[in-house]
Motif scaffolding. Structure first.
Motif, PDB file in Angstrom:
ATOM      1  N   ILE A 154       0.859  -1.190   0.000  1.00 52.79           N
ATOM      2  CA  ILE A 154       0.000   0.000   0.000  1.00 52.79           C
ATOM      3  C   ILE A 154       0.888   1.231   0.000  1.00 52.79           C
ATOM      4  CG2 ILE A 154      -1.616   1.343   1.418  1.00 52.79           C
ATOM      5  CD1 ILE A 154      -2.653  -1.465   2.369  1.00 52.79           C
ATOM      6  N   VAL A 155       0.597   2.166  -0.874  1.00 50.59           N
ATOM      7  CA  VAL A 155       1.248   3.478  -0.836  1.00 50.59           C
ATOM      8  C   VAL A 155       0.199   4.463  -0.328  1.00 50.59           C
ATOM      9  CG1 VAL A 155       2.373   5.301  -2.158  1.00 50.59           C
ATOM     10  CG2 VAL A 155       2.811   2.895  -2.719  1.00 50.59           C
ATOM     11  N   ASP A 156       0.515   5.129   0.754  1.00 50.49           N
ATOM     12  CA  ASP A 156      -0.445   5.968   1.480  1.00 50.49           C
ATOM     13  C   ASP A 156      -0.052   7.438   1.294  1.00 50.49           C
ATOM     14  OD1 ASP A 156      -1.834   7.371   3.422  1.00 50.49           O
ATOM     15  OD2 ASP A 156      -1.108   6.195   5.117  1.00 50.49           O
ATOM     16  N   LEU A 157      -0.907   8.194   0.620  1.00 49.98           N
ATOM     17  CA  LEU A 157      -0.629   9.623   0.402  1.00 49.98           C
ATOM     18  C   LEU A 157      -1.429  10.512   1.351  1.00 49.98           C
ATOM     19  CD1 LEU A 157      -0.466   9.886  -3.500  1.00 49.98           C
ATOM     20  CD2 LEU A 157       1.386   9.504  -1.883  1.00 49.98           C
ATOM     21  N   LYS A 158      -2.104   9.915   2.320  1.00 48.89           N
ATOM     22  CA  LYS A 158      -2.912  10.760   3.213  1.00 48.89           C
ATOM     23  C   LYS A 158      -2.062  11.724   4.025  1.00 48.89           C
ATOM     24  CE  LYS A 158      -6.734  10.879   6.399  1.00 48.89           C
ATOM     25  NZ  LYS A 158      -7.178  10.388   7.690  1.00 48.89           N
ATOM     26  N   PRO A 159      -0.871  11.306   4.501  1.00 48.39           N
ATOM     27  CA  PRO A 159      -0.090  12.279   5.289  1.00 48.39           C
ATOM     28  C   PRO A 159       0.237  13.554   4.509  1.00 48.39           C
ATOM     29  CG  PRO A 159       0.764  10.064   5.620  1.00 48.39           C
ATOM     30  CD  PRO A 159      -0.255   9.972   4.524  1.00 48.39           C
ATOM     31  N   VAL A 160       0.273  13.482   3.173  1.00 50.96           N
ATOM     32  CA  VAL A 160       0.518  14.706   2.393  1.00 50.96           C
ATOM     33  C   VAL A 160      -0.783  15.227   1.772  1.00 50.96           C
ATOM     34  CG1 VAL A 160       2.961  14.319   1.958  1.00 50.96           C
ATOM     35  CG2 VAL A 160       1.285  13.343   0.386  1.00 50.96           C
ATOM     36  N   ARG A 161      -1.903  14.679   2.202  1.00 51.90           N
ATOM     37  CA  ARG A 161      -3.233  15.143   1.785  1.00 51.90           C
ATOM     38  C   ARG A 161      -3.388  15.177   0.264  1.00 51.90           C
ATOM     39  NH1 ARG A 161      -3.088  14.660   6.570  1.00 51.90           N
ATOM     40  NH2 ARG A 161      -3.953  16.023   8.178  1.00 51.90           N
ATOM     41  N   GLN A 162      -2.906  14.163  -0.399  1.00 54.21           N
ATOM     42  CA  GLN A 162      -2.941  14.157  -1.859  1.00 54.21           C
ATOM     43  C   GLN A 162      -3.901  13.082  -2.357  1.00 54.21           C
ATOM     44  OE1 GLN A 162      -1.414  16.178  -4.266  1.00 54.21           O
ATOM     45  NE2 GLN A 162      -2.895  15.023  -5.495  1.00 54.21           N
ATOM     46  N   PHE A 163      -4.951  13.520  -3.077  1.00 50.71           N
ATOM     47  CA  PHE A 163      -5.861  12.548  -3.691  1.00 50.71           C
ATOM     48  C   PHE A 163      -5.099  11.812  -4.794  1.00 50.71           C
ATOM     49  CE2 PHE A 163      -9.717  15.449  -2.759  1.00 50.71           C
ATOM     50  CZ  PHE A 163      -9.759  14.999  -1.454  1.00 50.71           C
ATOM     51  N   ILE A 164      -5.106  10.503  -4.722  1.00 53.22           N
ATOM     52  CA  ILE A 164      -4.265   9.745  -5.651  1.00 53.22           C
ATOM     53  C   ILE A 164      -4.828   9.737  -7.064  1.00 53.22           C
ATOM     54  CG2 ILE A 164      -5.267   7.440  -5.222  1.00 53.22           C
ATOM     55  CD1 ILE A 164      -2.148   6.611  -5.077  1.00 53.22           C
ATOM     56  N   ASN A 165      -6.142   9.827  -7.186  1.00 53.59           N
ATOM     57  CA  ASN A 165      -6.715   9.704  -8.533  1.00 53.59           C
ATOM     58  C   ASN A 165      -6.505  10.937  -9.398  1.00 53.59           C
ATOM     59  OD1 ASN A 165      -7.477   7.098  -8.226  1.00 53.59           O
ATOM     60  ND2 ASN A 165      -9.620   7.528  -7.766  1.00 53.59           N
ATOM     61  N   THR A 166      -5.936  12.001  -8.842  1.00 54.90           N
ATOM     62  CA  THR A 166      -5.642  13.167  -9.675  1.00 54.90           C
ATOM     63  C   THR A 166      -4.250  13.060 -10.289  1.00 54.90           C
ATOM     64  OG1 THR A 166      -4.713  14.399  -7.828  1.00 54.90           O
ATOM     65  CG2 THR A 166      -7.075  14.650  -8.219  1.00 54.90           C
ATOM     66  N   LEU A 167      -3.487  12.049  -9.928  1.00 57.40           N
ATOM     67  CA  LEU A 167      -2.063  12.031 -10.288  1.00 57.40           C
ATOM     68  C   LEU A 167      -1.742  11.315 -11.594  1.00 57.40           C
ATOM     69  CD1 LEU A 167      -0.489  11.364  -6.782  1.00 57.40           C
ATOM     70  CD2 LEU A 167      -0.708  13.534  -8.000  1.00 57.40           C
ATOM     71  N   ALA A 168      -2.564  10.363 -11.986  1.00 54.95           N
ATOM     72  CA  ALA A 168      -2.218   9.548 -13.159  1.00 54.95           C
ATOM     73  C   ALA A 168      -3.422   9.416 -14.073  1.00 54.95           C
ATOM     74  CB  ALA A 168      -1.766   8.157 -12.702  1.00 54.95           C
ATOM     75  N   PRO A 169      -3.181   9.300 -15.372  1.00 50.58           N
ATOM     76  CA  PRO A 169      -4.301   9.073 -16.284  1.00 50.58           C
ATOM     77  C   PRO A 169      -5.030   7.782 -15.926  1.00 50.58           C
ATOM     78  CG  PRO A 169      -2.238   9.345 -17.495  1.00 50.58           C
ATOM     79  CD  PRO A 169      -1.881   9.311 -16.050  1.00 50.58           C
ATOM     80  N   ARG A 170      -6.333   7.772 -16.200  1.00 51.28           N
ATOM     81  CA  ARG A 170      -7.116   6.586 -15.838  1.00 51.28           C
ATOM     82  C   ARG A 170      -7.581   5.823 -17.075  1.00 51.28           C
ATOM     83  NH1 ARG A 170     -11.458   7.962 -11.456  1.00 51.28           N
ATOM     84  NH2 ARG A 170     -12.057   9.555 -12.947  1.00 51.28           N
ATOM     85  N   THR A 171      -6.803   5.937 -18.114  1.00 53.50           N
ATOM     86  CA  THR A 171      -7.152   5.213 -19.336  1.00 53.50           C
ATOM     87  C   THR A 171      -7.205   3.713 -19.036  1.00 53.50           C
ATOM     88  OG1 THR A 171      -5.808   6.861 -20.443  1.00 53.50           O
ATOM     89  CG2 THR A 171      -6.540   4.996 -21.782  1.00 53.50           C
TER      90      THR A 171
END
Lengths: 537, 238
Positions: free
Chosen positions: A409-426
């Motif tokens: 698991i990679v957890d981005l909550k400590p940096v408050r970053q929504f993960i689905n905004t980071l990579a294309p979802r093709t």
């Protein structure tokens, strides 16, 4: 606030900070406190967008919804990408917020919390989202209804929230604030009794939902009220057919979502119509803000609502999100066809029921309407698309859910970053809060954080988390290796974690390992500047 | 003589006729700390054999295991809703992790943390609501959440059949926390939990803190009608 006022206030802050009387400075220093600094110009610039929202509401609120006042009394909590938090108009800012001297928005005080600020750069254009929350308490202990807005940089093309082909514009932010303020107005006045819909489309639902959206769009475009009423009968029949997949609670939740989000979206559409009719004079210009044209293209923006309705109709993932467009256009049709509809909404009746009540369908008409829905609309095409979508999505879910082995698991909550905004979802599918990547995940870069591509079926979940399962973990001697500087608290600085599935780099991270799980928490997305040395006065 | 001592005395003195065990009464105070504000609630709870009732402000919930129903009532509105409950001891079916029989219409929404727990006695002791208590501290890690819990395992009131555990842990956020506390109490010979603090870093929301504490605990006869709906109340729904 116009440009000269803003500049004046910014200058005033600087003057106040620089010219603090020596005695006060000594007193603050002796107490171990520091005088609150001025806010960065980019942040002050963002706050002025709120000023423009108030100005727009002064011209439109009562015309949007009778009785809509009090919007200037609702506090705003802005959260920037660098974790700076700014409160506007809060009656009792909680610690560690401090009043920013000399700065006001709409005549109301501004307070800032710099306690968690990171080195992430905040630069325009900032976009974001949010909603009403209870934040802090008034002096008497009453929770304070506050609009919470998170602002950040535009994201990866194809990622969630990315606006393909649309140039960034401040008008969208003004309308976003108006939308959220309408939610605050709803409290105690427009309150559906059911919660949020949590439902994934099956093929029947997806088909009829698309046809239902088309019927709504045709009703909106209809030249005369009689034609609009006929199309609305088709909408009502399509909705009933769609809802055969749902239970009573889900049906009520869908109507409630239409009310909650539809009325708030309609508020923005109505505001644009009033602007187009000449009912608003912008208070700022492109000289103040290069992303602002004073709603000069209100016509185009209005047209985009109907375009969004059609796109929304054809989208099968996350049916809840259709409530914004479907609800909005039900309001627009009710405005045209049902006098007094807003009072009925305030009495607890959802728009679909109001419209169905005002435009009754005779016994014989229902079968005719269904026949038209199958023949006059692209029913077969919709059905084929729905079957293909749900089949592929369900296969992706089963492929990922059936993987057994060590979980990463990679957890981005400590940096408050929504993960689905980071990579294309093709090639990805949304199912509830899961986003399924059956052909692998493309990876991402976020400042100094890099996740390499992942070549196995995997998913993101719960807004902040990436998850992948190593089905061959029992053949491996090590779950991962980590390079970097180990810190006293067990975290790593300048770390590179190498797993059998991916490599992750981050300026700071922590690894929490259990028998069958490796959780990597990203603690920083930029390198922190070294702590200042030397003594402070 | 306290009510408790009186009950112990009476229990020891009379062996016939068998008097029913006393009801149990607790006043439970809980706090929910979230987004820089604290919401405090006080609940009054009664339990008897096969029945319990909890009142919080104008809301009332009566559980009648003997009748297989739960009533939720609004004292302000004079209305109630009713739902049936499963027979005691009938557990829900476990979730289908592999996704073979999942209802795709609702899949992906209901993630619930299933913590891996590390539970330790802290060595601290205290008296809560007149009972001797020992503190336990637990840390839990789940896929997308973390929790830190401290709770106090206390000596039960003698002679009372019911315990307040379910009512106390109901204020805590996750099922996994509640289950961990109840399992620890069982290992502690059936102790009662009379206070707990849960700090949770949930999957999506900011940090939440839940605190619960029994303020008053006593055995005695519940007032007449405690486990019944007022006859004038109207049932909601069809």
């Amino acid at each position: 606030m116009n440009a000269s006022t803003r500049r004046r206030l910014t200058a005033l802050q600087a003057t106040l900070v620089a010219a603090l009387p020596a005695a006060l400075a000594v007193a603050l220093s002796a107490a171990g406190a520091q005088p609150p600094a001025a806010l960065p110009p980019v942040v002050v610039g963002e706050l002025t967008v709120l000023e423009e929202t108030y100005r727009l509401l002064d011209s439109t609120a009562e015309k949007i919804w009778p009785g809509w006042t009090g919007y200037r009394d609702v506090p705003f909590l802005f959260e920037f990408e660098n974790r700076l938090r700014v409160l506007v108009g809060h009656p009792n800012p909680p610690a560690p917020f401090q009043i920013v001297p000399g700065l006001a928005v709409g005549g109301r005080s501004v307070a800032a919390d710099r306690s968690a600020v990171t080195g992430v750069k905040v630069k325009p254009f900032l976009s974001g989202g949010g909603g009403p929350i209870n934040f802090g308490a008034a002096a008497d202990g009453t929770p304070v209804n506050t609009v919470h807005i998170s602002l950040g940089s535009p994201r990866a093309p194809g990622g969630e929230g990315a606006e393909a082909a649309e140039p960034p514009r401040t008008e969208e932010k003004v309308l976003m604030y108006l939308h959220e303020l309408f939610h605050c107005f709803q409290r105690g006045r427009i309150q559906p009794r059911f919660g949020n819909l949590r439902f994934n489309a099956d093929a029947d639902f997806a088909t009829w939902s698309q046809i239902e959206g088309f019927a709504l769009e045709r009703a909106y475009r209809a030249a005369d009220p009689a034609a609009a009423r006929e199309r609305m009968k088709e909408f009502t029949v399509a909705r009933a057919l769609k809802r055969q997949s749902m239970n009573d609670t889900q049906r009520n939740e869908e109507s409630a979502d239409d009310v909650r989000e539809g009325t708030a979206t309609y508020a923005t559409l109505r505001a644009l119509e009033i602007i187009r009719a000449g009912g608003f004079k912008p208070g700022r210009s492109g000289a103040d803000d290069p992303y602002y044209r004073g709603f000069a293209d209100a016509d185009r923006m209005i047209a985009s609502y109907a375009e969004r309705l059609l796109k929304s109709a054809a989208k099968h993932e996350d049916p809840k999100m259709k409530c914004y467009d479907y609800g909005c256009f039900q309001c627009a049709l009710a405005e045209r066809l049902v006098p007094g509809w807003q009072q009925q909404v305030e009495q607890g009746k959802p728009m679909d029921a109001i419209l169905a009540g005002a435009i009754p369908i005779g016994e014989g008409e229902r079968a005719d309407a269904e026949r038209r829905l199958r023949s006059d609309y692209p029913f077969e095409e919709a059905r084929g698309g729905a079957l293909a979508f749900t089949g592929a999505r369900d296969a992706a879910y089963r492929a990922i859910a059936s993987r057994e082995g060590r979980v990463y698991i990679v957890d981005l909550k400590p940096v408050r970053q929504f993960i689905n905004t980071l990579a294309p979802r093709t090639g990805a599918y949304v199912l509830g809060l899961l986003t399924l990547f059956p052909a692998g995940y493309p990876g991402f870069t976020l400042d100094a954080v890099e996740l390499s591509p992942v070549k196995i079926p995997c998913n993101t979940d719960q807004l902040y988390y990436f998850r992948a399962v190593d089905t061959e973990s029992n053949t491996r001697s090590q779950a991962y290796t980590v390079a970097g500087q180990r810190q006293a608290d067990g975290s790593y600085a300048d770390a590179v974690v190498t797993t059998p599935l991916f490599t992750l780099r981050a300026p700071k991270l922590r690894i929490v390992e259990s028998a069958n799980r490796v959780k990597i928490q990203v603690l920083a997305r930029v390198k922190q500047a070294p702590a200042a040395t030397g003594s402070r006065p | 003589m306290t009510l408790e001592l009186l009950l112990v005395y009476l229990a020891g003195t009379f062996t016939w006729p068998a008097s029913p065990p006393p009801d149990l009464h607790a006043v439970i105070r809980s706090e929910f700390v979230y987004m820089a504000s604290t919401r405090t609630t006080t609940s009054e709870w009664w339990a008897s054999d096969g029945k319990s009732t909890i009142r919080q402000g104008d809301r009332l919930s009566i559980t009648r295991e003997d009748l297989g129903v739960v009533w939720r009532a609004s004292l302000k509105e004079g209305t109630y809703s009713e739902r049936t409950i499963a027979p005691a001891g009938q557990a829900a079916a476990p979730p289908d992790a592999a996704g073979a029989n999942v209802d795709m219409r609702t899949a992906g929404y209901d993630w619930e943390p299933s913590y891996e727990w590390s539970v330790k006695a802290s060595g601290q002791s205290s008296t809560i609501a007149g009972r001797a208590c020992r503190e336990f501290v637990a840390t839990g890690d789940a896929d997308y959440a973390e929790a830190r819990v401290s709770f106090w395992a206390c000596d039960p009131l003698p002679g009372v059949v019911r315990n307040p555990n379910d009512a106390v842990v109901a204020s805590l956020a996750s099922r996994s926390v509640r289950r961990m506390i109840l399992e620890t109490l069982t290992k502690q010979g059936g102790a009662w939990v009379l206070a707990a603090d849960e700090q949770q870093e949930p999957a999506i929301a900011p940090t939440m803190v839940m605190r619960v504490r029994v303020e008053t605990l006593e055995a005695g006869a519940a007032p007449a009608g405690t486990f019944d709906l007022p006859p004038s109340f109207k049932k909601l729904g069809r």
